[in-house]
Design a protein around this motif. Structure first.
Motif, PDB file in Angstrom:
ATOM      1  N   GLU A 257       0.844  -1.187   0.000  1.00 41.30           N
ATOM      2  CA  GLU A 257       0.000   0.000   0.000  1.00 41.30           C
ATOM      3  C   GLU A 257       0.883   1.240   0.000  1.00 41.30           C
ATOM      4  O   GLU A 257       1.846   1.324   0.755  1.00 41.30           O
ATOM      5  CB  GLU A 257      -0.905   0.010   1.234  1.00 41.30           C
ATOM      6  CG  GLU A 257      -1.788   1.235   1.290  1.00 41.30           C
ATOM      7  CD  GLU A 257      -2.731   1.193   2.459  1.00 41.30           C
ATOM      8  OE1 GLU A 257      -3.934   1.234   2.209  1.00 41.30           O
ATOM      9  OE2 GLU A 257      -2.255   1.143   3.612  1.00 41.30           O
ATOM     10  N   GLN A 258       0.509   2.192  -0.875  1.00 45.60           N
ATOM     11  CA  GLN A 258       1.209   3.468  -0.923  1.00 45.60           C
ATOM     12  C   GLN A 258       0.186   4.581  -0.939  1.00 45.60           C
ATOM     13  O   GLN A 258      -1.017   4.328  -1.045  1.00 45.60           O
ATOM     14  CB  GLN A 258       2.118   3.517  -2.138  1.00 45.60           C
ATOM     15  CG  GLN A 258       3.183   2.444  -2.082  1.00 45.60           C
ATOM     16  CD  GLN A 258       4.281   2.657  -3.096  1.00 45.60           C
ATOM     17  OE1 GLN A 258       4.381   3.705  -3.712  1.00 45.60           O
ATOM     18  NE2 GLN A 258       5.113   1.661  -3.255  1.00 45.60           N
ATOM     19  N   ASP A 259       0.630   5.804  -0.862  1.00 44.91           N
ATOM     20  CA  ASP A 259      -0.285   6.945  -0.846  1.00 44.91           C
ATOM     21  C   ASP A 259      -1.131   7.034  -2.111  1.00 44.91           C
ATOM     22  O   ASP A 259      -2.209   7.596  -2.089  1.00 44.91           O
ATOM     23  CB  ASP A 259       0.495   8.256  -0.672  1.00 44.91           C
ATOM     24  CG  ASP A 259       1.016   8.414   0.739  1.00 44.91           C
ATOM     25  OD1 ASP A 259       0.289   8.060   1.686  1.00 44.91           O
ATOM     26  OD2 ASP A 259       2.152   8.884   0.901  1.00 44.91           O
TER      27      ASP A 259
ATOM     28  N   GLU B 127      -5.292   2.275  -2.732  1.00 38.25           N
ATOM     29  CA  GLU B 127      -5.514   1.102  -1.893  1.00 38.25           C
ATOM     30  C   GLU B 127      -4.673  -0.071  -2.367  1.00 38.25           C
ATOM     31  O   GLU B 127      -4.450  -0.257  -3.559  1.00 38.25           O
ATOM     32  CB  GLU B 127      -6.984   0.693  -1.954  1.00 38.25           C
ATOM     33  CG  GLU B 127      -7.915   1.629  -1.235  1.00 38.25           C
ATOM     34  CD  GLU B 127      -8.008   1.323   0.248  1.00 38.25           C
ATOM     35  OE1 GLU B 127      -7.935   0.146   0.621  1.00 38.25           O
ATOM     36  OE2 GLU B 127      -8.153   2.281   1.011  1.00 38.25           O
ATOM     37  N   ALA B 128      -4.265  -0.872  -1.432  1.00 34.38           N
ATOM     38  CA  ALA B 128      -3.520  -2.089  -1.748  1.00 34.38           C
ATOM     39  C   ALA B 128      -4.492  -3.161  -2.198  1.00 34.38           C
ATOM     40  O   ALA B 128      -5.602  -3.267  -1.689  1.00 34.38           O
ATOM     41  CB  ALA B 128      -2.764  -2.569  -0.518  1.00 34.38           C
ATOM     42  N   GLU B 129      -4.063  -3.969  -3.174  1.00 35.65           N
ATOM     43  CA  GLU B 129      -4.847  -5.146  -3.531  1.00 35.65           C
ATOM     44  C   GLU B 129      -4.599  -6.172  -2.440  1.00 35.65           C
ATOM     45  O   GLU B 129      -3.466  -6.597  -2.215  1.00 35.65           O
ATOM     46  CB  GLU B 129      -4.425  -5.694  -4.886  1.00 35.65           C
ATOM     47  CG  GLU B 129      -5.243  -6.890  -5.290  1.00 35.65           C
ATOM     48  CD  GLU B 129      -4.881  -7.433  -6.649  1.00 35.65           C
ATOM     49  OE1 GLU B 129      -5.393  -8.512  -6.970  1.00 35.65           O
ATOM     50  OE2 GLU B 129      -4.085  -6.810  -7.364  1.00 35.65           O
ATOM     51  N   ARG B 130      -5.637  -6.541  -1.743  1.00 35.63           N
ATOM     52  CA  ARG B 130      -5.505  -7.452  -0.606  1.00 35.63           C
ATOM     53  C   ARG B 130      -5.808  -8.870  -1.064  1.00 35.63           C
ATOM     54  O   ARG B 130      -6.952  -9.213  -1.323  1.00 35.63           O
ATOM     55  CB  ARG B 130      -6.442  -7.042   0.515  1.00 35.63           C
ATOM     56  CG  ARG B 130      -6.120  -5.655   1.049  1.00 35.63           C
ATOM     57  CD  ARG B 130      -7.045  -5.282   2.174  1.00 35.63           C
ATOM     58  NE  ARG B 130      -6.794  -3.912   2.601  1.00 35.63           N
ATOM     59  CZ  ARG B 130      -7.245  -3.410   3.734  1.00 35.63           C
ATOM     60  NH1 ARG B 130      -7.976  -4.154   4.543  1.00 35.63           N
ATOM     61  NH2 ARG B 130      -6.988  -2.164   4.058  1.00 35.63           N
TER      62      ARG B 130
ATOM     63  N   LEU C 229       3.370  -1.593   4.094  1.00 30.85           N
ATOM     64  CA  LEU C 229       2.454  -0.477   4.283  1.00 30.85           C
ATOM     65  C   LEU C 229       3.253   0.822   4.259  1.00 30.85           C
ATOM     66  O   LEU C 229       3.911   1.165   5.229  1.00 30.85           O
ATOM     67  CB  LEU C 229       1.683  -0.663   5.596  1.00 30.85           C
ATOM     68  CG  LEU C 229       0.932  -2.001   5.698  1.00 30.85           C
ATOM     69  CD1 LEU C 229       0.193  -2.105   7.024  1.00 30.85           C
ATOM     70  CD2 LEU C 229       0.000  -2.217   4.521  1.00 30.85           C
TER      71      LEU C 229
ATOM     72  N   ARG D  55       2.195   4.117   3.280  1.00 32.36           N
ATOM     73  CA  ARG D  55       1.567   5.434   3.213  1.00 32.36           C
ATOM     74  C   ARG D  55       2.323   6.391   4.128  1.00 32.36           C
ATOM     75  O   ARG D  55       3.039   5.970   5.036  1.00 32.36           O
ATOM     76  CB  ARG D  55       0.109   5.346   3.646  1.00 32.36           C
ATOM     77  CG  ARG D  55      -0.744   4.682   2.595  1.00 32.36           C
ATOM     78  CD  ARG D  55      -2.241   4.773   2.838  1.00 32.36           C
ATOM     79  NE  ARG D  55      -2.653   5.454   4.043  1.00 32.36           N
ATOM     80  CZ  ARG D  55      -3.686   5.085   4.771  1.00 32.36           C
ATOM     81  NH1 ARG D  55      -4.398   4.028   4.451  1.00 32.36           N
ATOM     82  NH2 ARG D  55      -4.022   5.765   5.843  1.00 32.36           N
TER      83      ARG D  55
ATOM     84  N   TYR E 178      -0.607   6.585   9.164  1.00 30.36           N
ATOM     85  CA  TYR E 178      -1.676   5.648   9.484  1.00 30.36           C
ATOM     86  C   TYR E 178      -2.314   6.070  10.796  1.00 30.36           C
ATOM     87  O   TYR E 178      -1.629   6.238  11.796  1.00 30.36           O
ATOM     88  CB  TYR E 178      -1.130   4.225   9.616  1.00 30.36           C
ATOM     89  CG  TYR E 178      -0.769   3.609   8.289  1.00 30.36           C
ATOM     90  CD1 TYR E 178      -1.719   2.938   7.543  1.00 30.36           C
ATOM     91  CD2 TYR E 178       0.510   3.725   7.776  1.00 30.36           C
ATOM     92  CE1 TYR E 178      -1.404   2.382   6.309  1.00 30.36           C
ATOM     93  CE2 TYR E 178       0.846   3.186   6.544  1.00 30.36           C
ATOM     94  CZ  TYR E 178      -0.126   2.504   5.823  1.00 30.36           C
ATOM     95  OH  TYR E 178       0.198   1.967   4.595  1.00 30.36           O
TER      96      TYR E 178
ATOM     97  N   ASP F 176      -6.883   3.129  10.901  1.00 31.54           N
ATOM     98  CA  ASP F 176      -6.249   2.454   9.764  1.00 31.54           C
ATOM     99  C   ASP F 176      -5.525   1.193  10.217  1.00 31.54           C
ATOM    100  O   ASP F 176      -5.653   0.134   9.605  1.00 31.54           O
ATOM    101  CB  ASP F 176      -5.218   3.359   9.067  1.00 31.54           C
ATOM    102  CG  ASP F 176      -5.818   4.577   8.416  1.00 31.54           C
ATOM    103  OD1 ASP F 176      -6.995   4.531   7.991  1.00 31.54           O
ATOM    104  OD2 ASP F 176      -5.090   5.590   8.311  1.00 31.54           O
TER     105      ASP F 176
ATOM    106  N   TRP G 281      -6.284  -2.813   9.293  1.00 30.78           N
ATOM    107  CA  TRP G 281      -5.302  -3.767   8.782  1.00 30.78           C
ATOM    108  C   TRP G 281      -5.184  -4.971   9.710  1.00 30.78           C
ATOM    109  O   TRP G 281      -5.107  -6.117   9.249  1.00 30.78           O
ATOM    110  CB  TRP G 281      -3.936  -3.107   8.594  1.00 30.78           C
ATOM    111  CG  TRP G 281      -3.817  -2.437   7.274  1.00 30.78           C
ATOM    112  CD1 TRP G 281      -3.763  -1.088   7.034  1.00 30.78           C
ATOM    113  CD2 TRP G 281      -3.739  -3.071   6.001  1.00 30.78           C
ATOM    114  NE1 TRP G 281      -3.669  -0.857   5.691  1.00 30.78           N
ATOM    115  CE2 TRP G 281      -3.646  -2.064   5.025  1.00 30.78           C
ATOM    116  CE3 TRP G 281      -3.751  -4.395   5.576  1.00 30.78           C
ATOM    117  CZ2 TRP G 281      -3.558  -2.336   3.661  1.00 30.78           C
ATOM    118  CZ3 TRP G 281      -3.665  -4.672   4.215  1.00 30.78           C
ATOM    119  CH2 TRP G 281      -3.573  -3.653   3.278  1.00 30.78           C
TER     120      TRP G 281
END
Length: 78
Positions: free
Chosen positions: A10-12, A15-18, A29, A31, A34, A38, A42
């Motif tokens: 995950e970056q700014d 959204e991360a593909e979970r 992670l 970003r 958090y 947040d 997670w």
């Protein structure tokens, strides 16, 4: 099938593909920040997987916020 974990990153920028592909997890992670909410989201997601372990790495940057975020996340894990 081979026990290889896909990296959940995950970056700014979004959204991360979970996705869980192995019996263990690997999260990056990165970003800029958090919130406690947040981190709890997670943690809830991680606990919802059938992983036997999970490695979580937080962004490391010039203002060195990553260790404090990691510590807060560790407290949630306990």
């Amino acid at each position: 099938e081979r026990g290889v974990a896909a990296v959940v990153a995950e970056q700014d920028e979004g959204e991360a593909e979970r996705v869980a592909t192995a019996p263990w997890g690997y999260l990056r992670l990165h970003r800029a920040g958090y919130s406690p909410q947040d981190l709890q989201a997670w943690m809830d997601w991680i606990r919802g997987r059938e992983w036997n372990e999970c490695y979580v790495f937080f962004k490391h940057e010039e203002n060195i916020a990553g260790p404090a975020v990691a510590e807060a996340f560790q407290e949630l894990a306990e």
